[in-house]
Design a protein around this motif. Structure first.
Motif, PDB file in Angstrom:
ATOM      1  N   GLN A  50      13.941  57.361 -86.550  1.00 21.88           N
ATOM      2  CA  GLN A  50      14.004  58.628 -85.810  1.00 21.88           C
ATOM      3  C   GLN A  50      13.309  58.504 -84.465  1.00 21.88           C
ATOM      4  N   ALA A  51      12.239  57.715 -84.397  1.00 23.73           N
ATOM      5  CA  ALA A  51      11.536  57.513 -83.127  1.00 23.73           C
ATOM      6  C   ALA A  51      12.356  56.663 -82.166  1.00 23.73           C
ATOM      7  N   ARG A  52      13.261  55.843 -82.686  1.00 22.58           N
ATOM      8  CA  ARG A  52      14.096  54.982 -81.834  1.00 22.58           C
ATOM      9  C   ARG A  52      15.312  55.706 -81.278  1.00 22.58           C
ATOM     10  N   GLU A  53      15.597  56.907 -81.760  1.00 21.17           N
ATOM     11  CA  GLU A  53      16.764  57.632 -81.252  1.00 21.17           C
ATOM     12  C   GLU A  53      16.586  57.896 -79.757  1.00 21.17           C
ATOM     13  N   PRO A  54      17.687  57.894 -78.997  1.00 22.40           N
ATOM     14  CA  PRO A  54      17.584  58.009 -77.541  1.00 22.40           C
ATOM     15  C   PRO A  54      16.879  59.282 -77.064  1.00 22.40           C
ATOM     16  N   PHE A  55      17.004  60.365 -77.792  1.00 22.98           N
ATOM     17  CA  PHE A  55      16.428  61.618 -77.317  1.00 22.98           C
ATOM     18  C   PHE A  55      15.206  62.035 -78.122  1.00 22.98           C
ATOM     19  N   ALA A  56      14.607  61.086 -78.806  1.00 23.54           N
ATOM     20  CA  ALA A  56      13.383  61.386 -79.554  1.00 23.54           C
ATOM     21  C   ALA A  56      12.254  61.624 -78.567  1.00 23.54           C
ATOM     22  N   VAL A  62       1.664  62.664 -84.777  1.00 22.57           N
ATOM     23  CA  VAL A  62       2.064  62.835 -86.168  1.00 22.57           C
ATOM     24  C   VAL A  62       3.529  63.208 -86.227  1.00 22.57           C
ATOM     25  N   HIS A  63       4.257  62.482 -87.034  1.00 22.26           N
ATOM     26  CA  HIS A  63       5.684  62.724 -87.227  1.00 22.26           C
ATOM     27  C   HIS A  63       5.848  63.705 -88.376  1.00 22.26           C
ATOM     28  N   ALA A  64       6.866  64.510 -88.332  1.00 28.46           N
ATOM     29  CA  ALA A  64       7.041  65.562 -89.334  1.00 28.46           C
ATOM     30  C   ALA A  64       7.265  65.011 -90.733  1.00 28.46           C
ATOM     31  N   GLU A  65       7.960  63.902 -90.842  1.00 29.24           N
ATOM     32  CA  GLU A  65       8.343  63.412 -92.166  1.00 29.24           C
ATOM     33  C   GLU A  65       7.213  62.646 -92.824  1.00 29.24           C
ATOM     34  N   GLY A  66       6.679  63.168 -93.895  1.00 31.29           N
ATOM     35  CA  GLY A  66       5.696  62.466 -94.701  1.00 31.29           C
ATOM     36  C   GLY A  66       4.371  62.203 -94.023  1.00 31.29           C
ATOM     37  N   GLY A  67       4.055  62.929 -92.949  1.00 33.60           N
ATOM     38  CA  GLY A  67       2.782  62.734 -92.284  1.00 33.60           C
ATOM     39  C   GLY A  67       2.652  61.396 -91.594  1.00 33.60           C
ATOM     40  N   ALA A  68       3.763  60.813 -91.184  1.00 35.73           N
ATOM     41  CA  ALA A  68       3.723  59.521 -90.515  1.00 35.73           C
ATOM     42  C   ALA A  68       3.169  59.681 -89.111  1.00 35.73           C
ATOM     43  N   GLN A  69       2.334  58.753 -88.709  1.00 36.25           N
ATOM     44  CA  GLN A  69       1.820  58.742 -87.345  1.00 36.25           C
ATOM     45  C   GLN A  69       2.576  57.681 -86.565  1.00 36.25           C
ATOM     46  N   VAL A  70       3.149  58.094 -85.439  1.00 34.46           N
ATOM     47  CA  VAL A  70       3.936  57.195 -84.601  1.00 34.46           C
ATOM     48  C   VAL A  70       3.127  56.896 -83.344  1.00 34.46           C
ATOM     49  N   HIS A  71       2.955  55.625 -83.047  1.00 32.36           N
ATOM     50  CA  HIS A  71       2.230  55.198 -81.857  1.00 32.36           C
ATOM     51  C   HIS A  71       3.170  54.348 -81.008  1.00 32.36           C
ATOM     52  N   ARG A  72       3.277  54.689 -79.743  1.00 31.26           N
ATOM     53  CA  ARG A  72       4.112  53.925 -78.810  1.00 31.26           C
ATOM     54  C   ARG A  72       3.212  53.307 -77.753  1.00 31.26           C
ATOM     55  N   MET A  73       3.541  52.095 -77.362  1.00 34.15           N
ATOM     56  CA  MET A  73       2.815  51.476 -76.263  1.00 34.15           C
ATOM     57  C   MET A  73       3.725  50.455 -75.605  1.00 34.15           C
ATOM     58  N   GLY A  74       3.502  50.253 -74.329  1.00 34.66           N
ATOM     59  CA  GLY A  74       4.279  49.252 -73.618  1.00 34.66           C
ATOM     60  C   GLY A  74       3.955  47.859 -74.123  1.00 34.66           C
ATOM     61  N   TYR A  75       4.903  46.981 -74.026  1.00 38.52           N
ATOM     62  CA  TYR A  75       4.700  45.602 -74.456  1.00 38.52           C
ATOM     63  C   TYR A  75       4.341  44.799 -73.219  1.00 38.52           C
ATOM     64  N   THR A  76       3.092  44.403 -73.102  1.00 32.22           N
ATOM     65  CA  THR A  76       2.596  43.810 -71.857  1.00 32.22           C
ATOM     66  C   THR A  76       2.672  42.297 -71.816  1.00 32.22           C
ATOM     67  N   ARG A  77       3.070  41.671 -72.889  1.00 36.46           N
ATOM     68  CA  ARG A  77       3.123  40.203 -72.882  1.00 36.46           C
ATOM     69  C   ARG A  77       4.162  39.712 -71.881  1.00 36.46           C
ATOM     70  N   PHE A  78       5.299  40.380 -71.824  1.00 41.13           N
ATOM     71  CA  PHE A  78       6.343  40.065 -70.850  1.00 41.13           C
ATOM     72  C   PHE A  78       6.613  41.340 -70.061  1.00 41.13           C
ATOM     73  N   PRO A  79       5.960  41.518 -68.907  1.00 47.33           N
ATOM     74  CA  PRO A  79       6.058  42.790 -68.181  1.00 47.33           C
ATOM     75  C   PRO A  79       7.481  43.151 -67.750  1.00 47.33           C
ATOM     76  N   ASP A  80       8.338  42.154 -67.559  1.00 49.03           N
ATOM     77  CA  ASP A  80       9.703  42.457 -67.122  1.00 49.03           C
ATOM     78  C   ASP A  80      10.611  42.864 -68.275  1.00 49.03           C
TER      79      ASP A  80
END
Length: 112
Positions: A50-56, A62-80
């Motif tokens: 659900q977090a990967r959907e284009p309009f999420a 905290v995500h609604a389903e089952g109390g899941a916590q979603v954390h997003r961060m940029g991937y800095t190993r390859f900046p491009d």
């Protein structure tokens, strides 16, 4: 067979029976834990999809389903690279934390 031999055989049989029962109990406990982790992983995978959907929503929290916590961060190993790291944390039925982390393609319009 003497009484002493019969008692010794009974003691040996009891020791073997206890060892077998402990092994069976341990296997049942492992199966219960595996089922709890499997259910938590299913909830985490669902929240990740659900977090990967284009309009999420792009925010972490905290995500609604089952109390899941979603954390997003940029991937800095390859900046491009146009990927971001998404981590989902849920608790299983026994209260243990289960974390699922994936690199996903960055959504259109996401600003780093």
């Amino acid at each position: 067979m003497t009484l002493l031999e019969a008692l010794l055989a009974t003691v040996i049989l009891a020791v073997v029976a206890v060892a077998c029962l402990e092994g069976t109990h341990g296997a049942a406990d492992l199966q219960h834990r595996a089922a709890a982790v499997n259910a938590a992983l299913s909830r985490a995978e669902s929240a990740l999809e659900q977090a990967r959907e284009p309009f999420a929503p792009p925010v972490s929290g905290v995500h609604a389903e089952g109390g899941a916590q979603v954390h997003r961060m940029g991937y800095t190993r390859f900046p491009d690279a146009r990927v971001e790291r998404v981590s989902v944390e849920v608790r299983d039925a026994d209260g243990r934390l289960v974390r699922l982390t994936r690199l996903v393609e960055q959504r259109p319009g996401t600003v780093r």
